[in-house]
Write a protein that holds these residues in place. Structure first.
Motif, short mmCIF file in Angstrom:
data_model
loop_
_atom_site.label_atom_id
_atom_site.label_comp_id
_atom_site.label_asym_id
_atom_site.label_seq_id
_atom_site.Cartn_x
_atom_site.Cartn_y
_atom_site.Cartn_z
N GLY A 1 0.79 -1.22 0.00
CA GLY A 1 0.00 0.00 0.00
C GLY A 1 0.82 1.27 0.00
O GLY A 1 0.47 2.25 0.63
N VAL A 2 1.95 1.26 -0.67
CA VAL A 2 2.73 2.49 -0.79
C VAL A 2 2.81 2.89 -2.25
O VAL A 2 2.56 2.10 -3.15
N PRO B 1 1.73 6.08 10.93
CA PRO B 1 0.67 5.14 11.33
C PRO B 1 0.12 4.30 10.17
O PRO B 1 -0.07 3.10 10.33
N ASN B 2 -0.09 4.92 9.01
CA ASN B 2 -0.61 4.18 7.86
C ASN B 2 0.27 3.04 7.47
O ASN B 2 -0.14 1.91 7.26
N ARG C 1 2.60 1.68 9.17
CA ARG C 1 2.70 0.65 10.20
C ARG C 1 1.59 -0.37 10.05
O ARG C 1 1.84 -1.57 10.07
N GLU C 2 0.37 0.13 9.85
CA GLU C 2 -0.75 -0.79 9.70
C GLU C 2 -0.52 -1.75 8.55
O GLU C 2 -0.76 -2.95 8.66
N TYR D 1 1.90 -4.36 9.53
CA TYR D 1 1.31 -5.39 10.40
C TYR D 1 0.52 -6.38 9.58
O TYR D 1 0.58 -7.59 9.79
N ASP E 1 8.81 -0.89 20.68
CA ASP E 1 7.41 -0.56 20.94
C ASP E 1 6.73 -1.82 21.48
O ASP E 1 6.36 -2.73 20.74
N GLU F 1 3.27 -2.91 20.31
CA GLU F 1 3.35 -3.52 18.99
C GLU F 1 3.77 -4.98 19.11
O GLU F 1 3.18 -5.87 18.50
N LEU G 1 2.78 14.43 12.50
CA LEU G 1 3.16 13.23 11.77
C LEU G 1 4.45 13.47 11.03
O LEU G 1 4.91 14.60 10.91
#
Lengths: 505, 339
Positions: free
Chosen positions: A134-135, A178-179, A181-182, A185, A204, A207, A291
């Protein structure tokens, strides 16, 4: 998720590894099963990175046995381990800045037809990986021009592209928003479903607890404890890492009502920051939340004289003037910046602590331009002690120190200059729980002594816990300045996502 | 924990914040860094050919190709070495040594064997450099200065600086021979540039060269055989010395120990003026082609325009420094907005 006890992918038995003067690993036993995400936590310098470097073949163990899929690994070096199916995402970014994004992902294993590189095919595969994560990165973009987060994504894609069976991720989320990271995951979850074995290293702990099936704790080169994730909670992990009961976090002393020290007016950086104004008082810790890409680093750099194109004014002791254009001007005003990139911008890694700490100000240490090593030593040691940094370590090349100790030296070198305003960009990035606590205590003490501290951190919890007041940045604009009694994590969080986020919340 | 900052968020990507003015500045800088040197070359050619139209005549171009073939071929090897972040300063001595080997052997046996002997000598020189640089791990700058002295000294001692003149006329065919006026040496130069360029741009080996030069540790961790890659570039440079030495010996039908000690500066200048970075990791063969064109045009143009040799050096030096200054400025524009 239920933990699936697949066959063993990695078995480490009694592995030890020493470096001159340090036993980095002592008789470590470790195992990793297929379809398992195995968390590895510990303070910096506990031996996590050494252990994974033994697994990837970057280091050779002094003694002990490493098995990968039941086969003893006696042939070492990254090539042998890659053939055995091990891929690693290292903590330090290892992109080749001058090469394209796609070439970086296929570094060392380009898709080929005979001796020829298949660039088109690599770009196609690159786009597939981008979709999967998703990048949005152009395959032809020069890697050095990408943001740190995107460079981190390249590392992750590099490990994913070869469909390795064993993945080692060392702090993969440290520089992700955050994006991203999701997405990571989700990817880890998918890898797990595909029966890959993952070692996941992170500071973290939330996490780690939510992502991993099993967690092992390292301390001082030993693997002290290993258990299913259900047996752990955050406090348990921290006390296992530190070897003691959890220390209470340093309490906030409430907003110190000092005098106005610095007034910042209408700071702008084209395309990055718009019209930021605030007042800084002596004795306070002023947090900046936002951010990645919100302009927080640019704001610090503008005040420190290192941001090209910055406009605006500041008033020190009531005298209004233009923003400093050079670091020398900023220092003359009493403003110093402890940068985020400790290794690249903070320290001269090949030099020892004495040199690094005193390089900010040699006046008084070198009368007649001849350096008096005695004076230098005394000056550095005094500051080191005040930061709980063992003065005996000042003689070591700073590149050999742990992240937490390096961070202390970055702070030490600016304290040596006796600034009135200390700007700290990500002072706790990549350092462990114990060192974080010490860093917070240092910051609070410096503030109590009358310094004003401006702190930027991606860890919003930290900012909210520590800062007396917080400036929230969203997309380069000043969303709010929150006083200490208005501060809450939720409030800061919604604001950092800008107006849309706040309306939705 | 729900309050940690991991919640899905609206797009906050850095690229969104880039203003169009900044993009223009940035990509303007990139374009300039990429193509500025070509513009400089074209302007230079126009100026010289207006001054003397004979510059662009077929005869003159053929002569330039032939004259610059030895330096150009060594520049191909040097491009590889510099791209990995290395240096080969032994090429002047190595080149003389290979030429002397070619001429010395050429006096005794068939020219073909003489040239093979010279290339073998160059290969050994390159292997020596490779072993010292990646085997013993000495800084390449110092290593190759040192081996340069050794090779130069050996050549003097063995030959006592006597010229080896080859009576066999066939020995001159390689360097002086032509096909419909097109010199063999020029063909060889073009072949080296072409093949060298294709290997860099299209092959796995070329990809590894850029990776190693750009970030050695990242390359090692990615499983690239870093030392093999670096070492191979010195061997390649050695082979280029062998070919270049053979060409010169053949062109002169003789060779001597002090053949051309300053050819090292020509070769380095050719590579660097084209824009290939001395830091390694950035550059390409077409840059070396352009660099060669610029240096050859300057030297040849000065003769055609009848400019005094002292002015030549001043202008040559200014163009070299100017080209590098422009490159640095272009980089600054390109990276400042990216930081």
């Amino acid at each position: 998720m239920t933990s699936a006890a697949g066959p063993e992918a990695v078995r480490v038995e009694g592995v030890s590894k020493s470096f001159p003067g340090v036993r980095a690993l002592k008789q470590v036993d470790f195992s990793l099963r297929e379809g398992e995400v195995h968390g590895l936590v510990g303070e910096n310098g506990a031996g996590k990175s050494t252990l994974i470097k033994v697994l990837t073949g970057a280091y050779t163990a002094d003694s002990g046995r490493v098995e990968i899929f039941g086969e003893a690994v006696d042939q070492h070096g990254p090539r042998a381990q890659q053939r055995a199916g091990v891929a690693a995402i290292y903590q330090e970014l290892t992109v080749v800045a001058e090469m394209s994004a796609a070439s970086n992902v296929f570094l060392g294993r380009p898709m080929r037809r005979g001796p020829l590189v298949r660039r088109r095919a690599m770009e196609r595969r690159f786009r597939e990986l981008c979709d999967r994560l998703g990048v949005d990165i152009q395959p032809g973009a020069r890697a050095g021009d990408l943001s740190v987060a995107n460079q981190q994504m390249l590392e992750i894609m590099r490990a994913l592209q070869a469909d390795h069976r064993i993945l080692i991720m060392d702090e993969p989320t440290a520089s992700l928003g955050p994006n991203e990271r999701e997405r990571l995951y989700e990817t880890v979850g998918r890898l797990k479903d595909e029966r890959a074995a993952v070692i996941y290293i992170s500071h973290d702990l939330d996490e780690v607890l939510s992502l991993c099936d099993r967690v092992s704790v390292m301390r001082d080169g030993e693997l002290v404890s290993s258990a299913e994730v259900g047996a752990w909670d955050k406090e348990g992990l921290v006390s296992a890492m530190l070897g003691i009961e959890l220390r209470a976090p340093p309490a906030r002393l409430g907003a110190a009502a000092g005098e106005e020290l610095l007034r910042v007016n209408g700071v702008s950086v084209p395309g990055k920051l718009e019209d930021i104004s605030f007042v800084l008082r002596a004795g306070e810790i002023f947090g900046i939340a936002g951010l990645v890409g919100s302009g927080r680093t640019e704001l610090l750099r503008a005040l420190a004289g290192t941001q090209p194109g910055a406009t605006g004014t500041l008033a020190m002791d009531g005298r209004t003037q233009a923003l400093p254009r050079t670091v020398g001007r900023a220092l003359a005003l009493g403003i110093a910046l402890a940068p985020e990139d400790r290794k690249g911008q903070g320290l001269v890694l090949s030099q020892n602590g004495f040199v690094n700490v005193t390089m900010t100000d040699m006046r008084g240490l070198a009368p007649g331009a001849i350096v008096r090593s005695g004076r230098r030593k005394a000056a550095a040691e005094t500051i080191a002690r005040s930061l709980a940094f063992d003065p005996r370590r000042l003689g070591a090349p700073t590149g050999t120190l742990s992240g937490g100790n390096q961070q202390k030296l970055v702070v030490a070198k600016w304290l040596h200059r006796r600034p009135r305003v200390l700007l700290m960009d990500e002072p706790t990035r990549g350092i462990d729980v114990g060192a974080k606590g010490e860093m917070f205590a240092v910051m609070r003490r410096l503030a109590d002594e009358g310094m004003a501290i401006v702190m930027v951190s991606s860890e919003l919890e930290e900012v909210v816990d520590l800062a007396d007041r917080v400036l929230v940045l969203a997309k380069g604009r000043q969303a709010a300045i929150l006083d200490h009694d208005e501060l809450s994590l939720e409030r800061v969080l919604t604001m950092t996502f800008g107006v849309d986020g706040e309306a939705a919340a | 924990m729900s309050e940690t900052p991991h919640a899905p968020a609206p797009e906050a990507r850095e690229s969104r914040a880039e203003s169009s003015a900044r993009m223009l500045r940035r990509y303007g800088g990139v374009a300039f860094r990429t193509y500025g040197i070509i513009v400089a070359f074209v302007i230079l050619v126009i100026v010289v050919s207006i001054g003397n139209p004979a510059f662009l005549s077929q005869g003159n171009i053929f002569n330039m190709l032939s004259q610059w073939a030895p330096a150009g071929i060594m520049a191909v090897g040097m491009t590889y070495v510099i791209l990995t972040g290395g240096f080969d300063l032994s090429i002047a001595s190595g080149y003389s040594l290979c030429a002397v080997v070619a001429a010395g052997v050429g006096i005794l046996v068939d020219p073909a064997y003489a040239f093979m002997a010279a290339i073998a000598a160059g290969f050994v020189v390159g292997l020596l450099n490779a072993v010292l640089v990646v085997g013993v791990n000495i800084n390449p700058f110092i290593t190759t200065v040192g081996t340069g002295f050794i090779l130069g000294g050996v050549t003097y001692v063995v030959t006592k600086n006597a010229a080896f003149v080859v009576p066999e006329m066939a020995f001159g065919d390689l360097g002086a021979g032509r096909w419909h006026g097109f010199p063999f040496s020029g063909m060889l130069l073009i072949a080296f540039l072409l093949v060298g360029g294709l290997v860099l741009a299209k092959t796995v080996y070329g990809e590894a060269i850029y990776a190693v030069g750009g970030n050695r540790e990242a390359s090692r961790l990615s499983g690239i055989r870093v030392r093999t890659v670096i070492g191979s570039t010195y061997v390649l440079s050695g082979v280029c010395m062998g070919v270049a030495g053979s060409l010169t010996a053949s062109q002169l039908n003789s060779a001597q120990a002090n053949l051309d000690p300053v050819i090292i500066f020509d070769v380095l200048t050719i590579v660097v003026v084209g824009g290939t970075s001395l830091a390694g990791g950035f550059g390409s063969m077409w840059r070396t082609v352009v660099g060669l064109g610029i240096i050859a045009t300057i030297s040849n143009g000065f003769v055609l325009l009848d400019i005094s040799v002292f002015y030549q050096d001043i202008i040559k030096g200014s163009i070299i420094v100017g080209a590098l200054a422009l490159d640095v400025l272009a980089r600054r524009v390109a990276t400042r907005s990216g930081a």
